[in-house]
Structures are given as C-alpha cells and as structure tokens.
Design a protein around this motif. Structure first.
Motif, PDB file in Angstrom:
ATOM      1  N   ALA A   1       0.812  -1.218   0.000  1.00 54.00           N
ATOM      2  CA  ALA A   1       0.000   0.000   0.000  1.00 54.00           C
ATOM      3  C   ALA A   1       0.846   1.268   0.000  1.00 54.00           C
ATOM      4  O   ALA A   1       0.369   2.343  -0.393  1.00 54.00           O
ATOM      5  N   ASN A   2       2.101   1.185   0.421  1.00 56.41           N
ATOM      6  CA  ASN A   2       2.990   2.345   0.467  1.00 56.41           C
ATOM      7  C   ASN A   2       3.965   2.393  -0.714  1.00 56.41           C
ATOM      8  O   ASN A   2       4.878   3.223  -0.729  1.00 56.41           O
ATOM      9  N   GLY A   3       3.773   1.499  -1.661  1.00 58.17           N
ATOM     10  CA  GLY A   3       4.673   1.459  -2.807  1.00 58.17           C
ATOM     11  C   GLY A   3       5.928   0.650  -2.580  1.00 58.17           C
ATOM     12  O   GLY A   3       6.773   0.542  -3.474  1.00 58.17           O
ATOM     13  N   CYS A   4       6.097   0.082  -1.384  1.00 57.58           N
ATOM     14  CA  CYS A   4       7.268  -0.751  -1.096  1.00 57.58           C
ATOM     15  C   CYS A   4       7.043  -2.161  -1.641  1.00 57.58           C
ATOM     16  O   CYS A   4       5.914  -2.644  -1.678  1.00 57.58           O
ATOM     17  N   GLY A   5       8.130  -2.863  -2.128  1.00 55.77           N
ATOM     18  CA  GLY A   5       9.459  -2.373  -2.060  1.00 55.77           C
ATOM     19  C   GLY A   5      10.005  -1.670  -3.287  1.00 55.77           C
ATOM     20  O   GLY A   5      11.088  -1.128  -3.252  1.00 55.77           O
ATOM     21  N   GLU A   6       9.267  -1.629  -4.451  1.00 57.11           N
ATOM     22  CA  GLU A   6       9.861  -1.066  -5.657  1.00 57.11           C
ATOM     23  C   GLU A   6       9.921   0.447  -5.619  1.00 57.11           C
ATOM     24  O   GLU A   6      10.888   1.049  -6.085  1.00 57.11           O
ATOM     25  N   PHE A   7       8.892   1.086  -5.052  1.00 58.31           N
ATOM     26  CA  PHE A   7       8.765   2.529  -5.180  1.00 58.31           C
ATOM     27  C   PHE A   7       8.793   3.258  -3.838  1.00 58.31           C
ATOM     28  O   PHE A   7       8.108   4.254  -3.654  1.00 58.31           O
TER      29      PHE A   7
ATOM     30  N   GLU B   1      15.955  -0.456   7.573  1.00 55.80           N
ATOM     31  CA  GLU B   1      15.118   0.496   8.304  1.00 55.80           C
ATOM     32  C   GLU B   1      13.872  -0.204   8.824  1.00 55.80           C
ATOM     33  O   GLU B   1      13.199  -0.921   8.066  1.00 55.80           O
ATOM     34  N   PRO B   2      13.527  -0.046  10.108  1.00 53.98           N
ATOM     35  CA  PRO B   2      12.327  -0.704  10.643  1.00 53.98           C
ATOM     36  C   PRO B   2      11.078  -0.286   9.861  1.00 53.98           C
ATOM     37  O   PRO B   2      10.878   0.897   9.576  1.00 53.98           O
ATOM     38  N   TYR B   3      10.250  -1.283   9.537  1.00 55.23           N
ATOM     39  CA  TYR B   3       9.079  -1.002   8.703  1.00 55.23           C
ATOM     40  C   TYR B   3       8.055  -2.115   8.901  1.00 55.23           C
ATOM     41  O   TYR B   3       8.397  -3.302   8.858  1.00 55.23           O
ATOM     42  N   VAL B   4       6.799  -1.725   9.133  1.00 50.84           N
ATOM     43  CA  VAL B   4       5.702  -2.677   9.291  1.00 50.84           C
ATOM     44  C   VAL B   4       4.500  -2.141   8.521  1.00 50.84           C
ATOM     45  O   VAL B   4       4.197  -0.937   8.574  1.00 50.84           O
ATOM     46  N   THR B   5       3.811  -3.008   7.818  1.00 49.07           N
ATOM     47  CA  THR B   5       2.616  -2.615   7.079  1.00 49.07           C
ATOM     48  C   THR B   5       1.649  -3.792   7.025  1.00 49.07           C
ATOM     49  O   THR B   5       2.056  -4.955   7.174  1.00 49.07           O
ATOM     50  N   GLY B   6       0.372  -3.486   6.830  1.00 51.60           N
ATOM     51  CA  GLY B   6      -0.601  -4.551   6.630  1.00 51.60           C
ATOM     52  C   GLY B   6      -0.486  -5.130   5.231  1.00 51.60           C
ATOM     53  O   GLY B   6      -0.118  -4.426   4.279  1.00 51.60           O
ATOM     54  N   ASN B   7      -0.778  -6.411   5.100  1.00 48.55           N
ATOM     55  CA  ASN B   7      -0.685  -7.113   3.812  1.00 48.55           C
ATOM     56  C   ASN B   7       0.666  -6.868   3.134  1.00 48.55           C
ATOM     57  O   ASN B   7       0.744  -6.346   2.016  1.00 48.55           O
ATOM     58  N   PRO B   8       1.762  -7.233   3.784  1.00 49.18           N
ATOM     59  CA  PRO B   8       3.090  -6.957   3.216  1.00 49.18           C
ATOM     60  C   PRO B   8       3.317  -7.737   1.923  1.00 49.18           C
ATOM     61  O   PRO B   8       2.959  -8.909   1.816  1.00 49.18           O
ATOM     62  N   SER B   9       3.898  -7.055   0.939  1.00 48.67           N
ATOM     63  CA  SER B   9       4.261  -7.718  -0.316  1.00 48.67           C
ATOM     64  C   SER B   9       5.611  -7.249  -0.833  1.00 48.67           C
ATOM     65  O   SER B   9       6.028  -7.631  -1.917  1.00 48.67           O
ATOM     66  N   ALA B  10       6.290  -6.397  -0.064  1.00 46.74           N
ATOM     67  CA  ALA B  10       7.605  -5.912  -0.467  1.00 46.74           C
ATOM     68  C   ALA B  10       8.666  -6.972  -0.198  1.00 46.74           C
ATOM     69  O   ALA B  10       8.608  -7.689   0.809  1.00 46.74           O
TER      70      ALA B  10
END
Length: 645
Positions: free
Chosen positions: A222-228, A298-307
C-alpha cells in the motif's frame, strides 16, 4: 594487445573463447546471441551454458562482465522490467556440486518500442569472483517474468572479459553471506530474523577483506514498497556501523531512453535497463581474528506486506594489496561512443575520465596525458586524496579535437604520488568517438513548452562555462513556442535543457503535462537536430560553431515525429515535421498480432498535425508506425483504455 579466437566444442555445450598471451585479454562467451523468453507457467526460465575459463596458473588482474541485449531475429523485443540473474551454477564438470553464486543482476528494459536493429551493452567489474571463474564453469542466465513468450523476447550475449596480469589483491576465499528474497514489512516476522549477523575467522594469509552487496527492492504494498519506496540500509562490522545509505536510485538520467514503460520513475536501487553495480566495502584486517558482519534494514511494518528485498552479499578474503603506488584508468566518459555515456556524447570540449587507486598508499596526485590521435597531446596534474580502491571522476580542460567521422581518444596515467607506477599495464585507455556536429554561426532553438513549463529551463554555454543564452526556470509560459536565434562566434558550445520533475517534455504516464518539443534549426528553418521529448531529466547537446561551411553538419534526414497522448480513451495526435515533402505512410497496428487496422498515406507531407480516433477499437495496446520512403522512422505504443468493449 593480442587476442586470438579459438572455438572449443564440448559434448555438453558449445563455447567460443578468445585466448591470449600473458598481459593480454581473454574473452569467454558463455551465451552467444541466445534468445531468452519467459515461462509464464513458472515465472522463471534458466538458460545454462558451460564455458572454459583460464586455469589457476594464469594470473588475473581484472574480470569484467559484459551483457548485450538485442531484439531476436524472429521476435520483437520483450515488454517488461523483470529481474534477471547471472549465476555460477557449477564448477569443474557436469557431476560437480551446485554452487549457485549470483554474480550479475540484470534489470530488463521496457522494450516494446525498440526496433529490430536495437541493441545495448552494459558492463560490471566482477573481479571478486576470480577464485570461481577458473577452468570449466556452468554459467546460467535466469530470465524471470510472465509475459507471452510466443512473439517477444530478448537476444542476449554474456561475455567475460578477463585481463591477465598481477592481481591487485590475491584472493584467499569467498563466502556467501546472504542470498535470497526477504519479505519486508511483515509484522509477524521482522526481516532482521532473516538477516542475522554472520561471524567469520580470517585465514592465516588474510590481510584484507571485501564485502560485496547486490540489493534491489521489489513488490508493491500500500505504500509502494518495495519497488517505489526509499528506505535506508545499515552495514555493521564488529559492532560498528560502517555504512548507511538509502536504497534508492534516480532514473530520469537513464542512458537507455526513451523506453516504452515507466522507465524514468525512481526505484529501489535500480532502473529498467540496468546491470547493477554492487556496493563494495574494503576493510583491513589481521589474520586469525574473528569478525561479525550484519545488515540492518530500516524498521518497517505494514498490513498485507508484499515488499521484498532481494539481497546477495559476499565476503572475500584477500592477501595484502600487491602495490603501494598503482593508479589505473577505469573509464573514458567523454569523449566516447559507449552507449552508457551517450547522454554526454558527442562532445567538443572538456574530456571526463575515471581513475582508481589500486595502491595501498592514498593517491594524492598523478600525471594525466590525453588527446585525440593525430593531434597534439595535453598534460594535466590531478591532485586529491583517494584511498585504496576508491575512484575519482576527473574533468580535463580543453577542447576535444577530431576529424569528421570516427576518431580515437587516448589517456595515459603516470607518476602516482610522484613515484613510478608499480603496475603500468592498465595505465592507458583508448576510446572511439564521433566528432561533435559543426554548425554555422546563426542557429534557431525552437522550444514548444508543455502544460508544466515551470519544470523547464535551458542554457547555452561556451567551453569555458560562460552563459551565452538562457531561459531560466520559472520564466516560461505553458504551451508556448519560443524561437530563439543564437548568434555565436566560432568555438565549442553546449545546449542544456533541464526538467526538474525528471519527466521530460512528454511522458505517457503524465497526461496532465501534455507534450512539448525541442528542435535545433538553421536560419532557413531546416531541421538540424530533433530531440526526443521523452528525455527524462534533461537534454545535453554539444556542438562546434565554425566559419567553414564545408564542415557543417547536414540537415537531419529523419523527420521529427511525436504522438500524444499514448494512453487515451480513443483520440491521439501525431505531429510531423520534415525538411522536404515526402511520401509518408502511417500504420496503426494491434499488439499482439501486428494487424494493420488503419493505414494513412500522405503523398507530399512536410509539416502537419493529425488526430486519429481509436474510440471504436477494443481497449488494448496498439502501435503507431511511421514510414518515410518505405523505411520505418517512428514506432510508438498507444494504449486505448476506454474503447469499444
């Protein structure tokens, strides 16, 4: 340098080998114009070839990996920006155990609009794998992706350029630290659980270590990670952070441009059409000591991770550097015919080179001799402070002399730190280049702005950097024609057009920006140079002004053609500008299928604007192809998004 071609045939492969005497170059070709396509059912397809490398008795100074892409003879170039790898799979023979060492990471370009004669070359220094690239080695080119494989693909050549000579560092061992695709942003399992610290003990002959990291980001949450999305990576050694950097790369200055897709959008440490250059960290150590390496994201957490962070990292142990004072010439960026430096070439002034310090002592100065063969040579004393294995990009004073057509430019280095170079085998380099175009003293720069003129400005400078003409950022109006007459004295000049948004005067993904164009004309209105509007971050054009009309570059034989928008609900507009009336044929064809759905013939076309309405067509991709005198001069993809269902 002598190079001898031999062909060696094996029961398990066919490989060509360029062999040479000590001090020369060996060229090993593992994949020779191999056609690669996807396997849509699996998403990955392997192309394995055995190749014969030098034996361990041959001293190796350097190994370069060269990758060439082209369009297959029977297919068109493929579409998507996929992650490909080049692996060492086995060493020694068909019954040898698997090694599975990725040594090259290729990000394929968006090739949908490339012509059949298109090709591009990339190069990477892979000397750190010299322990493995010996005798018989199985090399795999792994192509990923899911696009159709019956009408598109790539024709690839993989070459290992091996330079004989005293090694800068004699290798002791190589250890794979990390290798995999690591999920990033998962709240149930941190990426650090996979990227755990790795401990090692230096060998009895080890006095130097090198950490090598290949890393790119992929996937789309949802945040564009990991490509963008940009994020930082830390590298720790023995509990101390030795490097922290953003895993991010600007793409607007990509040398391979334009491409059919989103080639200019910045990405997670890669760009479409790119052979990744690994991050290199050199550390002096003592033998028999224990050390620890750790990579932290870098610490990072998101719902439905796909990065996913795709990381391959190595530790190479070496003996101490062979030389104290050793400078090498790494590259000639200007002038050159190399495609990777095409944005700054041809050029008529201020050569640019890259040097590297291969000596254990810091490099504080060296003497540089340079010039075009057949002309007088110049001398420049560079001063700085380069640590071992560090590079410096150096601008050299003076004009680039040359004759009309192809020339040879030579650079020689000497006297590192005022001493005799301990290894002079790589102190000299030559490049072939084309002389910059020559024009008359009166020129017209025709700039048509798009709907976002605040992003653009241009300047004309002489070879000393003095501004001769300028339209600064913030001074241009939207969708306006600027025809500036440039009156210049004989000399060398550069025209630079900048775009602060890195999306050129047109970009298919930026419909709101509209389309503009830039053209260089003579005072009679003849087209001298057409600049592709889809240029990303900027245009650089170097030229010479002369009073001798016999040297003048001829008017451009190819017309200036543009199509916009290329993502449309039906209508698109083509603008055409040529130097003389000619028969022009326009084809609109389907993709896939290559079926001609519209043909437009213009008998005496010189300049015009046409609108084509494709709203009656199904929503899919098409190509607009323009032929002049039967020759294809323009090929652009058009996507109809809201056409007939």
């Amino acid at each position: 340098m002598k190079i001898i071609l031999l062909s060696l045939a094996f029961t398990f492969c066919s490989v060509s080998l360029l062999w040479s005497k000590t001090g020369d170059t060996i060229r090993v070709v593992s994949h020779d114009q191999t056609v690669v396509v996807t396997d849509p059912a699996k998403g990955v397809k392997a192309y394995r070839r055995w190749a014969v490398f030098p034996s361990t008795k041959v001293p190796v100074r350097r190994i370069n990996l060269l990758v060439t892409f082209g369009c297959p003879d029977s297919l068109r170039c493929a579409d998507w920006d996929y992650l490909d790898h080049i692996y060492i799979r086995r060493k020694g023979g068909v019954n040898s155990p698997s090694l599975d060492y990725p040594i090259g990471r290729m990000l394929t370009p968006y090739g949908g609009a490339f012509g059949q004669d298109w090709s591009f070359d990339w190069k990477s220094d892979i000397t750190d794998f010299s322990l493995l690239l010996r005798d018989s080695v199985e090399i795999e080119y792994e192509h990923t992706g899911y696009e159709p494989n019956n009408d598109r693909g790539w024709k690839i050549t993989v070459t290992f350029e091996i330079v004989e000579g005293t090694p800068v560092l004699e290798p002791v061992s190589i250890l794979k630290l990390y290798d995999g695709s690591f999920l990033y942003g998962d709240s149930t399992q941190s990426i650090e659980e996979k990227l755990k610290p790795v401990s090692f003990v230096t060998g009895k002959n080890t006095q130097h270590t090198r950490i090598l990291i290949f890393q790119t980001g992929h996937g789309m949450d949802a945040n564009g990670c990991g490509e963008f999305c940009s994020r930082y990576r830390e590298l720790w050694f023995d509990g101390k952070m030795i490097d922290k950097r953003n895993i991010w790369k600007k793409c607007g200055d990509n040398p391979l441009y334009p491409q059919a897709g989103t080639w200019l959008i910045d990405r997670a440490y890669w760009c479409p059409g790119y052979l990744q250059q690994p991050d290199v960290f050199d550390l002096a150590v003592t033998n028999g000591a224990e050390h620890t390496i750790d990579i932290n994201m870098e610490p990072y957490v998101t719902g439905n991770p796909s990065a996913n962070e795709r990381i391959s990292a190595y530790l190479i142990q070496y003996k101490k550097p062979a030389a104290q004072h050793d400078v090498t010439i790494e590259d000639i960026m200007v002038p050159t015919g190399s495609k990777t430096h095409l944005r700054k070439n041809p050029s008529c002034a201020n050569p640019v080179i890259v040097i590297r310090n291969m000596g254990s002592k810091p490099l504080t100065q060296c003497v540089i001799e340079y010039g075009t063969d057949g002309f007088s040579r110049r001398k420049h004393v560079w001063k700085g402070n380069l640590l071992f294995n560090r590079q410096a990009v150096i601008g050299l004073p003076g004009e680039v002399q040359g004759n009309t057509g192809e020339n040879t430019f030579s650079v020689s280095l000497a006297e590192p730190n005022g001493k005799k170079d301990d290894n002079r085998s790589d102190n000299t380099m030559h490049t072939l280049f084309t002389k910059a175009p020559v024009h008359g003293s009166a020129l017209v720069f025709h700039l048509r702005t798009n709907k976002q003129p605040q992003q653009n400005g241009y300047v004309v400078r002489n070879s000393n950097g003095k501004i001769m003409y300028e339209r600064a950022l913030g001074t241009l109006e939207a969708e306006t024609d600027y025809r500036d007459t440039l009156r210049l004295a004989p000399g060398c000049y550069e025209l630079v057009l900048k775009d602060t948004a890195d999306n050129g005067l047109e970009f298919w993904f930026n419909n709101r920006g509209g389309r503009g164009f830039a053209r260089l004309l003579d005072v009679k209105g003849q087209l001298l140079k057409h600049f592709d509007s889809d240029f990303g971050s900027g245009i650089y054009y170097s030229f010479e002004v002369s009073a001798d009309s016999t040297q003048f570059a001829l008017p451009d034989e190819l017309p200036a053609v543009g199509v916009f928008p290329t993502r449309t609900n039906g209508k698109t507009t083509m603008d055409y500008f040529g130097n003389s009336p000619q028969k022009v044929t326009v084809h609109l064809v389907t993709d896939p299928g290559n079926e001609v759905i519209e043909e437009h013939i213009y008998e005496e076309l010189k300049e015009a604007v046409f609108t084509y309405d494709l709203s009656y067509r199904p929503a899919q991709r098409y190509y607009l192809k323009v032929y002049v005198g039967g020759k294809l001069v323009f090929n652009k993809r058009v996507r109809v998004e809201g056409g007939r269902k």
